[in-house]
Motif scaffolding. Structure first.
Motif, PDB file in Angstrom:
ATOM      1  N   LYS A   6      38.178  29.922  -6.912  1.00 54.08           N
ATOM      2  CA  LYS A   6      37.657  29.376  -8.163  1.00 54.08           C
ATOM      3  C   LYS A   6      37.360  27.885  -8.029  1.00 54.08           C
ATOM      4  CE  LYS A   6      38.516  29.021 -13.025  1.00 54.08           C
ATOM      5  NZ  LYS A   6      39.053  29.568 -14.205  1.00 54.08           N
ATOM      6  N   GLU A   8      36.754  23.981  -9.186  1.00 51.87           N
ATOM      7  CA  GLU A   8      37.423  23.200 -10.222  1.00 51.87           C
ATOM      8  C   GLU A   8      36.625  23.207 -11.523  1.00 51.87           C
ATOM      9  OE1 GLU A   8      38.810  18.885  -9.637  1.00 51.87           O
ATOM     10  OE2 GLU A   8      39.522  20.092  -7.923  1.00 51.87           O
ATOM     11  N   ARG A   9      35.297  23.012 -11.349  1.00 51.65           N
ATOM     12  CA  ARG A   9      34.408  23.061 -12.526  1.00 51.65           C
ATOM     13  C   ARG A   9      33.143  23.831 -12.187  1.00 51.65           C
ATOM     14  NH1 ARG A   9      33.471  17.205 -14.694  1.00 51.65           N
ATOM     15  NH2 ARG A   9      32.264  18.342 -16.236  1.00 51.65           N
ATOM     16  N   PHE A  10      32.613  24.512 -13.202  1.00 55.67           N
ATOM     17  CA  PHE A  10      31.390  25.301 -13.017  1.00 55.67           C
ATOM     18  C   PHE A  10      30.154  24.531 -13.481  1.00 55.67           C
ATOM     19  CE2 PHE A  10      34.583  28.656 -13.292  1.00 55.67           C
ATOM     20  CZ  PHE A  10      34.172  29.542 -12.305  1.00 55.67           C
ATOM     21  N   VAL A  12      28.670  20.644 -14.016  1.00 54.25           N
ATOM     22  CA  VAL A  12      28.858  19.217 -13.763  1.00 54.25           C
ATOM     23  C   VAL A  12      27.598  18.496 -14.242  1.00 54.25           C
ATOM     24  CG1 VAL A  12      29.312  17.469 -11.986  1.00 54.25           C
ATOM     25  CG2 VAL A  12      30.240  19.789 -11.714  1.00 54.25           C
ATOM     26  N   ARG A  16      24.787  23.718 -13.639  1.00 54.35           N
ATOM     27  CA  ARG A  16      25.694  24.663 -12.981  1.00 54.35           C
ATOM     28  C   ARG A  16      25.689  24.421 -11.471  1.00 54.35           C
ATOM     29  NH1 ARG A  16      22.972  29.484 -16.287  1.00 54.35           N
ATOM     30  NH2 ARG A  16      24.204  30.903 -15.024  1.00 54.35           N
ATOM     31  N   ASP A 167      33.763  27.470 -17.890  1.00 54.82           N
ATOM     32  CA  ASP A 167      34.216  26.182 -18.455  1.00 54.82           C
ATOM     33  C   ASP A 167      34.123  26.190 -19.985  1.00 54.82           C
ATOM     34  OD1 ASP A 167      34.487  25.312 -15.872  1.00 54.82           O
ATOM     35  OD2 ASP A 167      32.805  23.896 -15.902  1.00 54.82           O
ATOM     36  N   GLU A 178      30.187  32.591 -10.726  1.00 53.77           N
ATOM     37  CA  GLU A 178      30.441  32.568 -12.165  1.00 53.77           C
ATOM     38  C   GLU A 178      30.980  33.914 -12.637  1.00 53.77           C
ATOM     39  OE1 GLU A 178      26.924  29.363 -13.390  1.00 53.77           O
ATOM     40  OE2 GLU A 178      26.437  31.495 -13.270  1.00 53.77           O
TER      41      GLU A 178
END
Ligand code: UDP
Length: 243
Positions: A6, A8-10, A12, A16, A167, A178
């Motif tokens: 996974k 950290e963030r999808f 930014v 995406r 997110d 995703e």
């Protein structure tokens, strides 16, 4: 880009991980009439998905006891090749492909005029050659074009796409990272003109407002898919005209 854990963030800076906006679909290429021996066919590249749909029929039903007196039966087989995914898949049907075949058949059936072909069968084969999430939606989309290409009388086309949540944000057309590591995934198929939904599945949780937003996004997505399906069929007949 291969990520197997996974991120950290999808999202930014509003974009995406593959550079798309939240409501942006992956690039799609579709071609009808790609298989000589099928009555109708369609090849679709949707992001990193590569899928062929082939239609045979209307034809005699085997085994005969499946035959219905007043209508054709629709059979739909979704299959993923063993080499379509990172980790080799065991060939043959599994729970997932049996489920996808069933819901996809039910997604397409409402637009077909099966009553015009009593005692026959219409067989749809969807072969996933390369998978990157959203394959059932891409399969339904391609199958719908292949059925039209086969000249099967249809009330309309069925268009499909998946929406989801990453997110905490609702996004259109999930890619594999995703889909695998996001919070929700909801494939939707619909008849764009009437807004009739023929497939709705959900993995994960949406709040009521997120669900409404997701359906709105799915509708907009399906409408873009519909335009691509139509253009694909039109360009096939234009090509035939010029040959
Ligand atoms: N997938 C995989 N191995 C499997 C099944 C699925 O790697 O045995 C991947 C494949 O890329 C697929 C994605 O996981 O497209 C999402 O699968 P899901 O069951 O959600 O169906 P889909 O989104 O393709 O309709």
């Amino acid at each position: 880009m291969e990520i197997d854990e996974k991120p950290e963030r999808f999202i930014v800076d509003g974009l995406r991980l593959d550079g798309r906006k939240k409501d942006e679909i992956r690039p799609i290429k579709m071609e009808a009439g790609v298989m000589n021996r099928a009555d109708g066919s369609c090849y679709i590249e949707w992001g990193n998905n590569k899928i062929i749909a082939a239609v045979y029929g209307p034809r005699e039903v085997h085994p005969r006891h499946l035959q219905e007196t007043y209508r054709a039966i629709l059979r739909y087989r979704y299959n993923m090749a063993s080499f379509a995914v990172d980790e080799r898949r065991r060939p043959g049907p599994d729970r997932r492909s049996i489920e996808i075949s069933k819901v996809s058949r039910e997604a397409i059936e409402p637009v077909l005029m099966l009553e015009q072909y009593p005692r026959s069968s219409i067989d749809v084969f969807v072969e996933v050659l390369q998978a990157d999430a959203g394959t059932r939606a891409a399969g339904i989309t391609a199958a719908s074009v292949a059925l039209a290409d086969a000249g099967i009388p249809m009330r309309n086309l069925v268009s499909a796409i998946s929406v989801g949540k990453v997110d905490g944000e609702v996004v259109l057309d999930l890619n594999k990272i995703e889909d695998n590591f996001g919070d929700a995934d909801m494939p939707v198929a619909m008849i764009v003109e009437s807004g009739e939904v023929t497939l709705l599945q959900m993995d994960g949780i949406f709040t009521k407002n997120e669900f409404i937003e997701a359906m709105e996004l799915a509708k907009r997505g399906c409408s873009q898919i519909y335009d691509i399906q139509r253009d694909c069929l039109i360009s096939k007949y234009k090509k035939l005209d010029s040959d």
